[in-house]
Design an enzyme around this catalytic site. Sequence first.
Site, mmCIF file in Angstrom:
data_model
loop_
_atom_site.group_PDB
_atom_site.id
_atom_site.type_symbol
_atom_site.label_atom_id
_atom_site.label_comp_id
_atom_site.label_asym_id
_atom_site.label_seq_id
_atom_site.Cartn_x
_atom_site.Cartn_y
_atom_site.Cartn_z
ATOM 1 C CG ASP A 50 -2.216 0.822 0.884
ATOM 2 O OD1 ASP A 50 -2.135 1.727 0.040
ATOM 3 O OD2 ASP A 50 -3.272 0.580 1.491
HETATM 4 C C1 BGC Z 1 -5.152 3.057 0.076
HETATM 5 C C2 BGC Z 1 -5.271 2.038 -1.035
HETATM 6 C C3 BGC Z 1 -5.154 2.710 -2.367
HETATM 7 C C4 BGC Z 1 -3.843 3.447 -2.419
HETATM 8 C C5 BGC Z 1 -3.570 4.114 -3.748
HETATM 9 C C6 BGC Z 1 -3.931 3.942 -0.099
HETATM 10 O O1 BGC Z 1 -3.906 4.984 0.809
HETATM 11 O O2 BGC Z 1 -5.108 2.393 1.319
HETATM 12 O O3 BGC Z 1 -6.483 1.347 -0.911
HETATM 13 O O4 BGC Z 1 -5.244 1.769 -3.386
HETATM 14 O O5 BGC Z 1 -3.829 4.445 -1.407
HETATM 15 O O6 BGC Z 1 -4.353 5.199 -3.955
#
Ligand code: BGC
Length: 716
Positions: free
Chosen positions: A264
């Site tokens: 993530d």
């Molecule tokens: C979120 C993810 C997301 C990623 C990219 C993160 O903060 O937890 O679910 O895919 O950002 O935007």
Amino acid sequence: MIQGKKFEKARKTAKEWLAKMTLTEKIGQLSQFGTSIYSDDENTYSDHFAEGKVGSYLTIKGAEKTNQVQKELLSKTRLPIPAVFADDVIHGYRTTMPTPLAQSCTWDPAIVEDCGSVQAKEAYRDGIRWTFTPMIDIARDPRWGRIMEGFGEDPFLCSRLTEAAVSGIQGKEIGEKDKLLSCLKHFVAYGACIGGRDYNSVDICEQTLRDVYLPSFKAGVDAGAATIMSAFNDINGVPATANRHTLHDILRKEWGFNGFVVSDAGAINELLNHGFASDPKHAAELAFTAGVDMNMAGDLYNDVLPVLLEEGKVTMEQIDDAVVRILTLKIMLGLMDEPYTEEEDNSRECYFSPEHRAVSREAGKHAIVLLENDGVLPLKKNQKIALVGPLMDNKEHVLGGWACLDDPSKTVSILEGMTEAFGEEQIIAAKGCDIEGDNREGFAEAVAAAEKADVIVAVMGEHRSMSGEAMNRSDIRLPGIQEEFIHTLAQTGKPIVLLASSGRPLVLTNVREKANAMLMMWQLGTETGHAVADVLTGAHNPSGHLTATMPWSVGQIPINYSHFNTGRPALNVCWFESKYMDAPIDPLYPFGYGKSYTEFAYSNAKLDKESISMNETLTVTVDVTNTGDVAGYDVVQLYVRDMVGSRVRPIRELKGFEKVWLEAKETKTLTFTISPADLAFTNNAMQTVTEPGDFQIFVAHHALDSDICLPFCITC
Ligand code: BGC
């Protein structure tokens, strides 16, 4: 699992590419750049191109933009390996679908698949080839803002909807036009954050991890999902992003996952905040050796993997494996042959097209859950309607929190949908109050509208940014003065239809008594107004059923139907029971609950055997009758209880469901098949076992319905 000739061939080609790559180029494939909380500019890192240090981008979108970046990259890199552009297309790219939680309330895999297809097609047309969807975290705490992004509290239902979502997004074989790589997230147990606080720790036993939080991921992997995102949280003290047990032992070894894992955003660096890594290099070592192939958002892998290799802390084989996994998917996507996206205007005519709107409307009307109805619904065409409440003409909040490149001006508001359905002269609109704050100035106008009307339709609820990432609430009642507003409206004596719009189950206990009808409408997307009007007019007989428990009070949370019985269950027979002194033990509405404008009755429920051996299956049949005067869908639910186990077993687990259409007075016979493997769980030795013994099957309208209980046993 990703498999087949195309996959094998792509792997072979990937290895040929690998043989030509320098170490820097290899590690570049493991690095993703783009907007995150750590960099809010759209820096394309073009200074990295010559060395081949960019593998992927997130949130850079638009056919023109992605083509331009790709062109520059390919003109500068030594080896022409394109970047793969990724984005969060959670419930819509341009045309917005209902939120995933709302979609799950349809209990309809075909609808979830259709929504996924629309999302994929629209994003594909704009240069995106990979989406961080579906989010399949089991969520049992509605304070957690991200409950809106998933399919609810139950592993069985979530697994079936995950399969549908993967199929809709990714298609039959990776690389089809208008399809994207899917990404199962967040691996794993992200939804079990303590206190419903996003990113917070998770403390669950291995059995709960395996029986509740992992099954949807296993279903997604088996359905061929190409990628997985590691979660932000720690699990029993080990961050998910450096968790070799979940990422390597379970995902790779036990399940044979052959796609790639992305972290993530910034989660590897955050291992320092967790207190798990001493410095960024240590963090990269822990994450990479645990199984995180790609670092989302930044240069960390580019900077430190060469050093870690030199120090012998990671091996060349580990790097090569990760690179091959990523290249294989790029090849399957067809990126090596066609790295660009068509820019002709007509390729994007599908945005907000009648076809895509129709999918959103269909999903929306099936997602609405009717909680109460004393007969006021459906509304009659000649009734005068006071349409009130802060969301009655809203075009933005009803879209939901992860709506990508939405366009509120394209939303059909409830006012518009109701005006179209009933005629302008029938609607008296007056907002009454805001979502938040304590401005009561509009109360009088709304009351005056109510007094002139036959019925009040009050559209209340949350702001779209009250749910989603980091949007947790400790009090999940209607915000602001909305409860007071409903009480004020009730004084007019006019019947009230309360529509609640939110990203989470709300606590509606204080307003339930004042409403003649109450519906959870969630956040339905672009076609909100049409979907709502379809249900209120009766053009669509409501068919949504809850997929997450609606608590009676916040103090009951976490609450879900599939809990253990305890040694002192709350049966109200003595004082010393597992209960609250100031609240009931049951929720306001249980999992699976949802009313219709008709009634459904179950009869002749039978098992084909009273007892089965480990290699036999059990067949359950039941007659479902629509006893009312209007046609409609019922969602027939099959729950099982394992009476005695070597570990205590939940009082109920969903093991089957069927959504069935019945004309008025029609009866259909449904058949469910249960095999011993469906009843397996994780024992104390961490084995997946089905234990012989006594079981009960419930054919039910919802998780607390016990009217039909059929005992059977499994013999050795
Ligand atoms: C979120 C993810 C997301 C990623 C990219 C993160 O903060 O937890 O679910 O895919 O950002 O935007």
